[in-house]
Motif scaffolding. Structure first.
Motif, mmCIF file in Angstrom:
data_model
loop_
_atom_site.group_PDB
_atom_site.id
_atom_site.type_symbol
_atom_site.label_atom_id
_atom_site.label_comp_id
_atom_site.label_asym_id
_atom_site.label_seq_id
_atom_site.Cartn_x
_atom_site.Cartn_y
_atom_site.Cartn_z
ATOM 1 N N TRP A 61 0.841 -1.203 0.000
ATOM 2 C CA TRP A 61 0.000 0.000 0.000
ATOM 3 C C TRP A 61 0.874 1.251 0.000
ATOM 4 O O TRP A 61 0.627 2.200 -0.754
ATOM 5 N N LEU A 62 1.926 1.267 0.835
ATOM 6 C CA LEU A 62 2.808 2.432 0.918
ATOM 7 C C LEU A 62 3.534 2.680 -0.405
ATOM 8 O O LEU A 62 3.669 3.831 -0.847
ATOM 9 N N LEU B 60 -1.764 7.155 7.442
ATOM 10 C CA LEU B 60 -3.079 6.589 7.146
ATOM 11 C C LEU B 60 -2.956 5.430 6.173
ATOM 12 O O LEU B 60 -3.651 4.410 6.304
ATOM 13 N N GLY B 61 -2.045 5.555 5.215
ATOM 14 C CA GLY B 61 -1.814 4.467 4.272
ATOM 15 C C GLY B 61 -1.222 3.250 4.940
ATOM 16 O O GLY B 61 -1.607 2.105 4.632
ATOM 17 N N ALA B 62 -0.284 3.468 5.867
ATOM 18 C CA ALA B 62 0.306 2.337 6.585
ATOM 19 C C ALA B 62 -0.740 1.600 7.394
ATOM 20 O O ALA B 62 -0.809 0.358 7.384
ATOM 21 N N ALA B 63 -1.598 2.343 8.110
ATOM 22 C CA ALA B 63 -2.639 1.720 8.923
ATOM 23 C C ALA B 63 -3.655 0.993 8.046
ATOM 24 O O ALA B 63 -4.058 -0.141 8.342
ATOM 25 N N SER B 64 -4.071 1.644 6.972
ATOM 26 C CA SER B 64 -5.063 1.037 6.087
ATOM 27 C C SER B 64 -4.507 -0.193 5.374
ATOM 28 O O SER B 64 -5.202 -1.191 5.203
ATOM 29 N N GLY B 65 -3.246 -0.125 4.961
ATOM 30 C CA GLY B 65 -2.631 -1.273 4.311
ATOM 31 C C GLY B 65 -2.534 -2.468 5.234
ATOM 32 O O GLY B 65 -2.778 -3.608 4.832
ATOM 33 N N ALA B 66 -2.184 -2.212 6.495
ATOM 34 C CA ALA B 66 -2.115 -3.303 7.466
ATOM 35 C C ALA B 66 -3.471 -3.964 7.633
ATOM 36 O O ALA B 66 -3.589 -5.206 7.649
ATOM 37 N N VAL B 67 -4.526 -3.155 7.756
ATOM 38 C CA VAL B 67 -5.868 -3.729 7.916
ATOM 39 C C VAL B 67 -6.271 -4.501 6.665
ATOM 40 O O VAL B 67 -6.885 -5.578 6.762
#
Length: 445
Positions: free
Chosen positions: A259-260, A273-280
């Motif tokens: 994602w990043l 926000l991208g790191a958190a969303s990618g993890a989810v």
């Protein structure tokens, strides 16, 4: 020669180790709901923070009571026509012995029941992210009670209940890709198509008010997800739970990185926000598939989900549906990806001997996964839209436009997330009159 003696298989005995492990996993799954509340709460504007938190927390109350009264019986009771379950002795959790084992396993029925309760709690809470800023709290409470009864409990039986049609067909869903994430994502889409967009959608800035809260929430989700996934094997006597634990970590890492990289190429920055969303997104995608794929397969599942979910979150601007916090883009799309990729990457060395296309198994499993994915998607989408329509026409689903603009926290909860009235010293300092014999310039300085 003496005749051969066939020994009867020894009945499972209660395992203190597996029982303790599953109770810990149940607690880990429960902490995911407050984690989700923080994740969503940080992504909304200040004036909606408390409402977002409460939309998750109320699920812990409502769904717990429904699960005890009849939800567990509907989801995991004796099969009725491959669609729903029912065991009258389980209504109110009556007539269940304290040491009565879940059939075929070494844990008590009560332990299995409470583990599955935590899944039932977080699934409707996931929907709330799509509805931020605009839904009455009472209407939301009624909706999740009806939705759990008419959608989640039946779908859980399809996928995991003995005799459920998807279970019997051989659809693989280790821990909830269809029953939880596709189910919630499709429901979110159904509701937002009925209730419409937020005031100012695509016009006003609607940026997250607290990215630290988002990161805290995603960290709690990542932590709790090990119980969510590894616990779904109901023990670890054969190593499959350990495989799922490893794959959960691997896929999540791959999705976050993917994602990043995507957003750096597309938008020029690596965002929190991208790191958190990618993890989810990675956690979602590996949930159905982690027991069937190898760690290398988990990297592929996570990376694919990371990129495709990052692309999918922008579809709401193209098609004009207001999915406030990207529940459709992450949970629906991520669940579909993870479920379908089983048909390609299943190694035959995990939870079953089923092999996907890339391991010589052809497309048989892929088509089974398609059947499960699109049946759950269609059923949840339609029933959720009908429920939202009925509630909207009877008690009203949305707050008024003025209440939405002013802030749903104050309108629905008579509170605000942050109180700045006593913060800072400027106002207090200027309120103190200067001594008569003090030079005004020195006071100003």
């Amino acid at each position: 020669m003496a005749p051969a003696i066939t020994l009867a298989a020894e009945a499972p005995k209660l395992s203190a180790a597996n029982t303790g492990f599953m109770l810990i996993c149940s607690a880990l799954v429960l902490i995911m709901t407050p984690g989700l509340a923080f994740f969503y709460g940080g992504m909304v504007r200040v004036k909606s923070t408390l409402n977002m938190l409460m939309m998750s927390f109320i699920s812990m109350g409502i769904i717990t009571i429904l699960w005890v009264l009849y939800g567990f019986s509907l989801a995991f009771g004796t099969d009725k026509g491959s669609f729903i379950g029912w065991t009258s002795d389980w209504v109110g959790l009556s007539n269940i012995g304290l040491t009565e084992l879940w059939p075929g396993y070494t844990i008590p029925v009560f332990v299995f029941m409470v583990f599955q309760l935590m899944f039932a709690i977080i699934t409707p809470a996931l929907i709330s992210g799509a509805l931020a800023d605009r839904v009455k709290f009472t209407a939301w409470s009624v909706f999740i009670a009806l939705w759990a009864t008419l959608v989640y409990f039946p779908v859980a039986h399809w996928v995991w209940g003995t005799g459920g049609w998807a279970f019997d067909l051989g659809v693989i869903d280790f821990a909830g890709g269809t029953a939880v994430h596709i189910n919630a994502g499709a429901a979110a889409l159904g509701v937002i198509l009925v209730i419409g967009k937020r005031v100012g959608f695509k016009k006003d800035p609607m940026r997250p008010h607290s990215l630290p809260l988002v990161m805290l929430g995603s960290g709690l989700l990542w932590f709790g997800w090990f119980g969510f996934n590894a616990g779904s094997w109901l023990g670890n006597d054969d190593g499959v739970g350990a495989l799922m634990f490893v794959n959960t970590q691997v896929a999540t890492a791959a999705a976050m990185l993917a994602w990043l990289i995507y957003e750096k190429i597309r938008h020029g920055a690596f965002t929190t926000l991208g790191a958190a969303s990618g993890a989810v997104a990675g956690l979602v995608a590996i949930t159905p598939s982690g027991g069937a794929v190898s760690p290398l397969g988990a990297i592929a599942v996570g990376a694919i989900a990371g990129v495709l979910c990052a692309m999918a979150v922008g579809l709401k601007y193209k098609f004009g549906y207001d999915d406030s916090l990207d529940v459709v883009g992450v949970h629906l799309v991520g669940g579909v990806i993870g479920s379908l990729l089983i048909g390609l990457f299943a190694s035959g060395k995990g939870q079953s001997t089923v092999e996907g296309l890339f391991y010589g198994g052809g497309l048989t499993q892929f088509w089974k996964q398609c059947a499960g994915v699109f049946a759950v998607l269609g059923y949840s989408l339609v029933v959720s839209a009908i429920l939202a329509f009925v509630i909207d026409k009877t008690m009203g689903m949305r707050v008024t436009e003025d209440e939405e603009i002013a802030g749903i926290d104050q309108a629905e909860h008579a509170e605000t997330a942050y109180d700045f009235s006593g913060a800072g010293g400027g106002a207090a300092r200027t309120a103190v009159p200067a001594p008569a014999d003090t030079d005004a310039k020195k006071v100003d300085a």
